[in-house]
Design an enzyme around this catalytic site. Structure first.
Site, PDB file in Angstrom:
ATOM      1  N   GLY A 136       0.821  -1.208   0.000  1.00 43.41           N
ATOM      2  CA  GLY A 136       0.000   0.000   0.000  1.00 43.41           C
ATOM      3  C   GLY A 136       0.852   1.253   0.000  1.00 43.41           C
ATOM      4  O   GLY A 136       1.178   1.801   1.052  1.00 43.41           O
ATOM      5  N   TYR A 137       1.234   1.681  -1.188  1.00 43.10           N
ATOM      6  CA  TYR A 137       2.080   2.882  -1.318  1.00 43.10           C
ATOM      7  C   TYR A 137       1.275   4.043  -1.904  1.00 43.10           C
ATOM      8  O   TYR A 137       1.002   5.027  -1.242  1.00 43.10           O
ATOM      9  CB  TYR A 137       3.274   2.604  -2.235  1.00 43.10           C
ATOM     10  CG  TYR A 137       4.440   1.899  -1.600  1.00 43.10           C
ATOM     11  CD1 TYR A 137       4.307   1.195  -0.412  1.00 43.10           C
ATOM     12  CD2 TYR A 137       5.692   1.929  -2.193  1.00 43.10           C
ATOM     13  CE1 TYR A 137       5.387   0.542   0.163  1.00 43.10           C
ATOM     14  CE2 TYR A 137       6.781   1.289  -1.634  1.00 43.10           C
ATOM     15  CZ  TYR A 137       6.628   0.598  -0.458  1.00 43.10           C
ATOM     16  OH  TYR A 137       7.703  -0.046   0.086  1.00 43.10           O
ATOM     17  N   SER A 170      -1.685  -3.638  -5.815  1.00 40.32           N
ATOM     18  CA  SER A 170      -1.715  -4.860  -6.620  1.00 40.32           C
ATOM     19  C   SER A 170      -2.400  -5.990  -5.866  1.00 40.32           C
ATOM     20  O   SER A 170      -1.994  -6.320  -4.750  1.00 40.32           O
ATOM     21  CB  SER A 170      -0.302  -5.329  -6.966  1.00 40.32           C
ATOM     22  OG  SER A 170       0.400  -4.328  -7.620  1.00 40.32           O
ATOM     23  N   GLU A 253      12.067  -3.340  -5.788  1.00 39.16           N
ATOM     24  CA  GLU A 253      10.954  -3.455  -6.713  1.00 39.16           C
ATOM     25  C   GLU A 253      11.425  -3.222  -8.144  1.00 39.16           C
ATOM     26  O   GLU A 253      11.001  -3.899  -9.074  1.00 39.16           O
ATOM     27  CB  GLU A 253       9.870  -2.443  -6.346  1.00 39.16           C
ATOM     28  CG  GLU A 253       8.604  -2.611  -7.184  1.00 39.16           C
ATOM     29  CD  GLU A 253       7.490  -1.655  -6.769  1.00 39.16           C
ATOM     30  OE1 GLU A 253       7.725  -0.793  -5.911  1.00 39.16           O
ATOM     31  OE2 GLU A 253       6.392  -1.783  -7.327  1.00 39.16           O
ATOM     32  N   GLU A 375       9.969   8.214 -16.248  1.00 39.47           N
ATOM     33  CA  GLU A 375      10.450   9.579 -16.069  1.00 39.47           C
ATOM     34  C   GLU A 375      11.096   9.748 -14.695  1.00 39.47           C
ATOM     35  O   GLU A 375      12.132  10.405 -14.556  1.00 39.47           O
ATOM     36  CB  GLU A 375       9.294  10.578 -16.224  1.00 39.47           C
ATOM     37  CG  GLU A 375       8.766  10.706 -17.653  1.00 39.47           C
ATOM     38  CD  GLU A 375       7.869   9.553 -18.075  1.00 39.47           C
ATOM     39  OE1 GLU A 375       7.415   8.790 -17.193  1.00 39.47           O
ATOM     40  OE2 GLU A 375       7.617   9.390 -19.290  1.00 39.47           O
TER      41      GLU A 375
END
Lengths: 390, 375, 390, 375
Positions: A136-137, A170, A253, A375
């Site tokens: 949970g970011y 996710s 990640e 980016e």
């Protein structure tokens, strides 16, 4: 752990024998598509007895997380030993026994920041595929600015009372527990008031809503916290220093995404797409692009290996991992454009003979957005690796 | 050299088309069709007929407005901007162009009239493999008595599920070019149409022909001479499709630029980030350059149709590249929201992908150009 | 002016007849390489009698500057008439009679900003190839920031006393006169104190030093002004408003550079390079790139035509011309990379059988720098055309 | 799978090489050579021999240090960073690798010893057309008595103007692969060497052979079996050249990043412009990725030479792309100054171009990869 690790050749021979005995034939089908993955968790339905058997026998021997210490459910392999294990799996086209955010992300964070008790409590269930974790970011409107966390945890003595909302979580609807960034000091500067909390998705006040993507799938959710009680011991690292954990994890990640999770096959080959479509590479521009993609894919794969070797050698990769994430995800998008072109009109159908090709193609478009956009990766490289000014 | 800017008539056509479509067929209408499982809206088609669009390439004698290919392209371009789904290219551009090659044939003349009035739709059943390759047609039209018997499989027949009639390309001899074009009703005995579940949610069908009877009357033009009728139709379709893709690119780009001007990240508008600015400027350049190729293709087809092949392949090749870039940048610059089904950008991406393949992709047209240039 | 311009077909017939009579056979060789250009000027040495004869007969009939008014030495053609003229030249592979910065740049500026007297004084000598001009914009260290002009002109009543230095002055060592940006008010804001001055390169105090480029050629100079006296009437436009003239000219320059000066052939074809090298396009990646370059070249050429048509129709192109400069110069670089690849090892030699290919290749690298870098062009587009912030 | 990071020995080699070259052969030294019209500095070559570099691939029995291809690549990479011009790749990498395939031959063993000691230089006379294509060799070695008579033309013979000896590839039969490699002195009767005026200011020659006599002794390996000796040499050279190009890319990139950090435009450091930042970051990524392919090529050649072809072509193909991008960005980001002969960036650009062509360009190696992969 049944293996003699004193030298690589011995280890290889032993692993080979062990696999011959323990890896079910069904699990040696070379299938690395998304559908073949064993995620585990409380509500997991095994696709076959073989999938369960393969998970169990690996878990018993520390082989779902071969580089984790044995006391936490791993096999205690070093990098070279892990290579032997993976190459032997490759040799027989075996599936990985288990994949999960617990293995890729929470595990490394706990191993680095967690207390011994926390490791003992949380890690073994991950290695056995018993608890499935989600991350949970991101929050609505925050986009790439991960540190602008608004979900807040009020200090209630023995627990935090958590309220807020996450997005792009996710598989939140399938996960058992979540690791989440929660603002526990609203007066501190942006990066300084965040804590890294763990809690059960069945806690009262947690709800999820899947987000339908352009591919038709819903791998992400919106996740809502409404007066969720999180006990004080369910924090990783120090209170208000959760950003350190998050940053550490983001690095992991990036490597994971670049390597397609397991660092092994990407699940679909050009040769298969061409064969399914009855098409070939005689046309110059398609041929040129196919070879160019191949060159890029081999090069990026070698770079992942090189960085892993470097990390295993004790030289941290750090911000340079942003490059793996950038190069890997951009390649994946390019490759799927090629696949679509190779597949021709068959690949334009949701359920055509080439299977889920268009869904996969559309899914790759998120690769360069999720886990930090391309980016953001380029900015990390330019500022932190190259030292270019502000 | 001809003038590549719009004439006054064309400017008026574009302005009125935009006005009409913004009202009658914004992207939201496409979403409604998609959600309802419908490929196009017959009521809208009727309105387009009333506006004369379905007759844009039909001679005035048959009730058309006969404005030419430049005008047809401009209409397709405007439709592309808001993803208007209709049989315009199959029927009003390709079938109309094919039939007008033989407009002195009373049946063709009648069909042209019905196309103009919006009472008849067509699909072209050409390809049999996964890539556009009309010359590779294997489907047989065997001679039986005075007629033919058609057997074989066609795929990616755009608008083939709903079309009233089919233009079917079949082999009538062993020579490479011995192909014949048949004009037959889509419900004739022996025809089975299977809907293809396309990512752009538009109509496409797999069509099998099992001993389908055709008479000499059904032949468009002459036996073994399909290409003299079909080539102009293909070029017209390719140019109009390129125009649609350029409109699509503009539409996606417009959404993207708006987003850059309103979305904040790290405390500033993302449109202030120079990397995004330069990519947006590059994409805009590509769209401008592509627009020139569309204008040129239209002018060439109207003024020197026998030599228009290069111009048309150039337009389609360039439009394929630009549309691909426009939708990829569109999704990427929108970030997560661009990936959601609730947002429209995905529709642009999916339509761009289908349009890339239809009637020849970049590689196909690149090789056409190479052939013309003698490489 | 010997032509009846009442209708295009008549004009075409008359031009064709005129060319048959007046264009020397030697000037119909299709040579559009740099060496074939007639620049004119006081010190010009004609390569052949034919070159002089062709210049003179065109100048007499206003055809060196066909779109300029007849009273200033032009033919008074409109856009469509000019197309007829150029297409008839193309038909017989004729060279342009004269090319110069006077035609491309100063002329348009004077036509827009000059007084009638100035036009009468300066334009006819340009059309006759008598005076060769150069452009004094860039200064050392300023790079893309053209408005940061330091060269200063002190007001001395009837003249300015000019001191300073220019750099990247094209062919300054061969030019007769210069048009230069000079700061005439050092207290005004950056863009507000600049004047657009004209003066003779033979004036006391003017000196030049060629800059050797990586291509081995020296098309540019450093130019020094040391107490140069410039009479007050040698200003274009208003005092301290020279930036308006410069901006107007920059727009023209962009179109010129994108179109290779004349908007005609770029001087070298892939077919010729391949033939000289005894090479072909059978290899897929070379073939793919060759076709891609062709596609881009045709597309950009059509866009230049379209923009010219638009400008001729009274709709100014304005800042969008930055796109022509950007696309045209990037294409030219790409094309020359292709030529080098097609030329193989022959093209690696300064004086190999493929002639000046490597020098041309290296020269193209400056295309995206001179006259405003590609980066400046993209910024102009993003801010002034697309309206993106900041 | 082998480890792709440097060993301790390799790290030491790199560090000492860098230290030596920064002192003995910075880019300024290359400028001096260029201005003096010299292709390389024999004194520096002698120092490189003293350091053991010329013997990096020579067995210890012949006086070499025999550190293997990974080490040879690392040396080439360091040389590339400051554009060191020397016959290293021709002599110490390619000739040494060819000769060591037949090191039990006393003549070859002797030659290896002289390569290691810096007393002998070699060039490989292979190509006859404008593109690398050793298999297309047309030059004839006719059998005359017990020997051969060589006649034909070779081009782009790198270091061919100064080399003491030549390895010459010639046709000894009609079968495609019937090629033989000869080791002959460069001044043998009938050999005419014409210097080629290369853009990188290094040594390359056109060499004509007019009835040049060769004996059976001059044959390297066996008659009609050139490729078994030449292939390993070509791979070694291609990998080392790819390494040099990667060093060159790093060198150009280093200059560019420094410039971004110090040059001001419009009142700010140009390194603050995000568009340039992202392009620099992309280029850095490309260089990192290329570096991995070089490491892999070295490891494969040292550990599994029979299967190293893919790894080598991958390295050269990728290095060609990256070097091209590095020098183009290098010039563009430096602006006008990057275009001047007085500034060093042009040297990087010119060397990159020559290195792209030598021993097979991107397209050549892309097709090699395709062949190995079975496309």
């Amino acid at each position: 752990m049944p293996f003699d690790t004193t030298n690589p050749e011995k280890l290889r021979a032993e692993i080979r024998a062990w696999l011959a005995e323990n890896c079910p034939a069904e699990m040696q089908d070379g299938d690395t598509t998304a559908d073949s993955i064993c995620w585990g968790g409380r509500n997991w339905t095994f696709q076959s007895d073989a999938q369960k058997q393969w998970l169990d026998v690996c878990a018993e021997n520390g082989l779902t997380c071969p580089t984790w210490p044995q006391e936490y459910g791993g096999a205690g392999f070093d990098r070279d030993q892990e290579k032997v294990w993976l190459s032997e799996l490759d040799r027989i086209n075996a599936r990985l026994p288990l994949q999960s955010f617990g293995i890729w992300m929470l595990g490394p964070a706990l191993l680095h920041f967690g207390s011994h008790e926390q490791k003992l409590h949380y890690l073994p269930p991950i290695t056995r595929g018993e608890i499935r974790w989600c991350q949970g970011y991101s929050e609505p409107g925050a986009g790439s600015d991960l540190a602008s966390v608004q979900s807040k945890g009020e200090d209630k003595g023995d627990h935090w009372l958590v309220n807020g909302q996450k997005v792009w979580t996710s598989y939140a609807d399938k996960a058992d527990w979540i690791f989440a960034l929660i603002r526990t000091d609203k007066d501190a500067p942006k990066h300084k008031g965040i804590s890294f909390l763990l809690f059960d998705m069945q806690s009262e006040g947690v709800s999820t809503r899947p987000i339908k993507l352009i591919s038709g799938a819903s791998p992400f959710c919106e996740t809502f916290f409404d007066d969720v009680k999180v006990p004080k011991d369910q924090i990783v690292g120090t209170e208000n220093r959760g950003w350190d954990v998050a940053k550490y994890l983001l690095t992991h990640e990036r490597e994971m995404i670049s390597g397609g999770g397991s660092g092994r096959g990407a699940g679909r080959s050009l040769a298969k797409v061409l064969a399914d479509a009855g098409h070939d590479l005689s046309e110059a521009s398609l041929r040129t692009e196919a070879i160019a993609c191949d060159i890029e894919e081999m090069s990026v794969a070698l770079t992942i290996e090189r960085y892993k070797d470097q990390a295993a050698g004790g030289k941290g990769v750090g911000d340079a991992s942003a490059m793996l994430k950038y190069a890997g995800t951009e390649l994946n998008k390019r490759k799927h454009e090629l696949f679509m072109s190779a597949g021709g009109s068959e690949a334009l159908q949701w359920d055509g003979a080439t299977g889920s090709l268009p869904a996969d193609w559309l899914r790759t478009k998120a690769n360069s957005i999720e886990g930090g956009t391309s980016e953001v990766m380029l900015s990390i490289i330019s500022k932190r690796v190259l030292g270019l000014p502000g | 050299m001809t003038n590549l800017t719009l004439t006054e008539d064309e400017t008026m056509l574009v302005d009125s088309a935009r006005g009409f479509l913004d009202e009658a067929s914004p992207v939201g209408k496409f979403r409604e069709l998609r959600d309802a499982g419908k490929a196009y809206n017959p009521a809208l088609w009727k309105q387009m007929a009333d506006l004369g669009w379905t007759g844009v390439l039909v001679p005035e004698d048959q009730g058309g407005i006969d404005m030419g290919h430049s005008a047809a392209n401009l209409l397709a371009q405007e439709m592309g901007k808001t993803l208007v789904s209709s049989p315009f290219i199959s029927t009003a551009v390709m079938a109309a162009t094919a039939l007008r090659q033989v407009a002195d044939n009373p049946r063709a003349a009648e069909a042209l009239g019905k196309i103009a009035s919006g009472d008849l739709t067509y699909a072209l059943a050409l390809d049999e493999g996964v890539k556009h390759a009309p010359h590779n047609t294997q489907m047989q039209a065997e001679r039986v008595g005075n007629g033919f018997s058609l057997s074989g499989e066609k795929t990616f027949v755009v608008d083939g599920g709903s079309a009233d009639r089919l233009l079917v390309l079949a082999r009538t001899g062993d020579d490479d070019g011995a192909l014949t074009l048949f004009d037959i009703p889509a419900d004739r005995d022996g025809i089975t149409r299977t809907a293809q579940n396309m990512i752009d949610a538009r109509d496409s069908a797999q069509i099998s022909f099992d001993g389908v009877e055709a008479t000499g009357e059904d032949v468009v033009g002459s036996v073994d001479q399909a290409m003299s009728v079909l080539n102009p139709a293909l070029r017209a379709g390719q140019a109009a499709l390129a125009a649609e893709m350029t409109g699509l690119s503009s539409g996606a780009f417009g959404m993207t630029v708006s987003y850059l001007q309103e979305r904040k990240q790290f405390g500033v508008l993302i449109g202030q980030f120079q990397a995004l600015q330069h990519r947006a400027a590059h994409l805009w350049s590509d769209i401008e350059v592509t627009t020139s190729t569309i204008a040129n293709a239209g002018r060439m087809m109207d003024e020197d149709p026998d030599n228009a092949a290069l111009a048309v392949s150039l337009a389609k090749a360039k439009a394929c590249q630009t549309a691909k870039l426009a939708v990829m940048e569109g999704v990427q610059m929108h970030g997560g929201i661009g990936m959601t089904d609730a947002f429209d950008m995905g529709f642009f991406m999916k339509r761009a992908r289908v349009a890339q393949e239809w009637l020849g992709d970049y590689g196909y047209h690149a090789e056409q150009i190479a052939k013309i240039k003698g490489y």
